[in-house]
Design a protein around this motif. Structure first.
Motif, PDB file in Angstrom:
ATOM      1  N   MET A   1      -1.911   0.989  -6.092  1.00 30.27           N
ATOM      2  CA  MET A   1      -2.001   1.481  -4.723  1.00 30.27           C
ATOM      3  C   MET A   1      -3.433   1.438  -4.218  1.00 30.27           C
ATOM      4  SD  MET A   1      -3.109   4.336  -2.863  1.00 30.27           S
ATOM      5  CE  MET A   1      -3.133   5.688  -4.037  1.00 30.27           C
TER       6      MET A   1
ATOM      7  N   ARG B   1      -4.575  -0.521  -0.974  1.00 27.73           N
ATOM      8  CA  ARG B   1      -5.071   0.300   0.135  1.00 27.73           C
ATOM      9  C   ARG B   1      -6.470  -0.131   0.536  1.00 27.73           C
ATOM     10  NH1 ARG B   1      -6.271   6.364  -1.161  1.00 27.73           N
ATOM     11  NH2 ARG B   1      -8.249   5.388  -1.702  1.00 27.73           N
TER      12      ARG B   1
ATOM     13  N   VAL C   1       3.177  10.075   1.167  1.00 27.28           N
ATOM     14  CA  VAL C   1       3.063   8.612   1.120  1.00 27.28           C
ATOM     15  C   VAL C   1       2.461   8.082   2.419  1.00 27.28           C
ATOM     16  CG1 VAL C   1       4.333   6.434   0.907  1.00 27.28           C
ATOM     17  CG2 VAL C   1       4.965   8.396  -0.508  1.00 27.28           C
TER      18      VAL C   1
ATOM     19  N   ASN D   1      -0.754   4.055  -9.470  1.00 22.30           N
ATOM     20  CA  ASN D   1      -1.813   4.604  -8.621  1.00 22.30           C
ATOM     21  C   ASN D   1      -2.965   3.606  -8.483  1.00 22.30           C
ATOM     22  OD1 ASN D   1      -2.801   6.995  -7.133  1.00 22.30           O
ATOM     23  ND2 ASN D   1      -4.469   6.887  -8.626  1.00 22.30           N
TER      24      ASN D   1
ATOM     25  N   SER E   1       0.835  -1.202   0.000  1.00 25.13           N
ATOM     26  CA  SER E   1       0.000   0.000   0.000  1.00 25.13           C
ATOM     27  C   SER E   1       0.869   1.250   0.000  1.00 25.13           C
ATOM     28  CB  SER E   1      -0.928   0.011   1.219  1.00 25.13           C
ATOM     29  OG  SER E   1      -1.822  -1.081   1.203  1.00 25.13           O
TER      30      SER E   1
ATOM     31  N   ARG F   1       4.756   5.489  -7.421  1.00 27.95           N
ATOM     32  CA  ARG F   1       4.042   6.432  -8.293  1.00 27.95           C
ATOM     33  C   ARG F   1       4.669   7.820  -8.227  1.00 27.95           C
ATOM     34  NH1 ARG F   1      -1.573   8.960  -6.515  1.00 27.95           N
ATOM     35  NH2 ARG F   1      -0.143  10.558  -5.780  1.00 27.95           N
TER      36      ARG F   1
ATOM     37  N   LEU G   1       2.397   3.649  -3.702  1.00 24.00           N
ATOM     38  CA  LEU G   1       2.246   5.103  -3.723  1.00 24.00           C
ATOM     39  C   LEU G   1       3.611   5.773  -3.835  1.00 24.00           C
ATOM     40  CD1 LEU G   1       0.557   7.626  -3.574  1.00 24.00           C
ATOM     41  CD2 LEU G   1       0.409   7.345  -1.085  1.00 24.00           C
TER      42      LEU G   1
END
Length: 329
Positions: free
Chosen positions: A207, A211, A268, A204, A170, A177, A174
């Motif tokens: 992520m 997440r 982040v 993204n 997760s 990215r 990020l």
């Protein structure tokens, strides 16, 4: 990057949900987010982002022109960051093995593992083609570094179970990215920036997938998930940290503002914690509260370290600017 000197990892909560049970409970969440990902992900082709007309043969069996640094149209720091990003992507076989063993290859989990691998592989193809076509790197040095890095492989910490892995990716997706986008910006090359912006779009989406799984893990077992998040944030390193000379290169990248402690903290770590309400949760037991207290203390230290780094960087840049001004007189 290694964020700072790290405390010893805390103990796993006493009544943590067994890993197999957690993965089973998350299966429906995986399927839902896999379908969301497939509906959002847009097909793209690496060859469309590479200026092939600029390419020419290198020296070797085809008798082309030897490489030299002045042939590159992007600055050294952009080349350094691009190579680090590429070497990270190149170690994909090791990452695939790690998550395939961790999450399994059946059902929605397996479909995601293979889809993620295919998309990440596309990133490496595109970045390498750009670097070689534009003569941004020494092709011999690049290949030697790839061989060494992949021969070393990648291994997750022995203490990482499934929820630790979900927490790690997760944050890591990020971070990746942001590193791609900022590398494109400092390159000064529209082709490079366009390519890395496209790669960053994929990162993204990755992520968001992880997440959402992390959020679901908090609902299933808040104490175990809080412990995993606290451990991961305190231990965080990018997957390319095993590369030779990584420390020196990461400092260069931080000084250039591509990825530094302030970015790590503000762009982040904190966004993931806010989205999962990690610091505001009211469903934690004693073990979860201990983990959260560790996390809060670490974040305070990280924020202070980020401030000190930025202040030193600004002072150094001011001195350099003053020297250039004096030299121009």
């Amino acid at each position: 990057m290694t964020v700072t000197d790290l405390p010893r990892q805390g103990a796993r909560p006493t009544h943590a949900m067994p890993e197999t049970a957690l993965l089973t409970e998350l299966e429906q969440v995986v399927e839902t987010n896999l379908n969301r990902h497939l509906s959002c992900a847009k097909e793209w082709f690496p060859h469309e982002y590479v200026p092939w007309s600029e390419g020419e043969n290198f020296d070797g069996v085809l008798g082309g022109k030897p490489w030299s640094p002045e042939q590159s149209r992007i600055p050294e720091i952009a080349r350094t960051s691009l190579v680090l990003n590429l070497m990270t992507e190149d170690n994909l076989p090791s990452y695939h093995r790690a998550i395939a063993v961790q999450f399994g290859q059946d059902g929605a989990w397996g479909t995601w593992v293979h889809r993620w691998t295919a998309e990440e592989g596309r990133h490496g193809i595109a970045i390498r083609d750009y670097l070689l076509t534009t003569r941004a790197v020494d092709p011999v040095a690049l290949e030697r570094e790839r061989m060494i890095h992949m021969s070393t492989g990648y291994a997750q910490p022995d203490t990482y179970d499934a929820v630790h892995s979900i927490a790690y990716v997760s944050f890591q997706e990020l971070a990746t990215r942001i590193a791609h986008r900022n590398t494109g910006k400092v390159s000064g090359d529209p082709d490079c920036e366009r390519l890395l912006a496209r790669v960053a779009q994929d990162e993204n989406l990755h992520m968001l997938f992880y997440r959402n799984l992390l959020d679901a893990s908090f609902e299933l077992d808040p104490d175990q998930t809080m412990r995993a998040v606290a451990n991961v944030v305190q231990q965080f390193q990018m997957p390319g940290s095993g590369l030779a000379d990584f420390g020196r290169k990461s400092v260069m990248i931080a000084k250039a503002g591509i990825y530094d402690l302030r970015i790590h903290h503000d762009e982040v770590v904190m966004p993931i914690l806010r989205q999962t309400r990690a610091l505001e949760r009211d469903d934690l037991g004693a073990d979860g509260e201990i983990a959260r207290e560790e996390l809060v203390a670490f974040l305070d230290g990280l924020d202070g370290a980020a401030t000190r780094f930025c202040e030193k960087r600004e002072a150094l840049l001011a001195k350099q600017a003053a020297r250039r001004e004096r030299a121009a007189k």
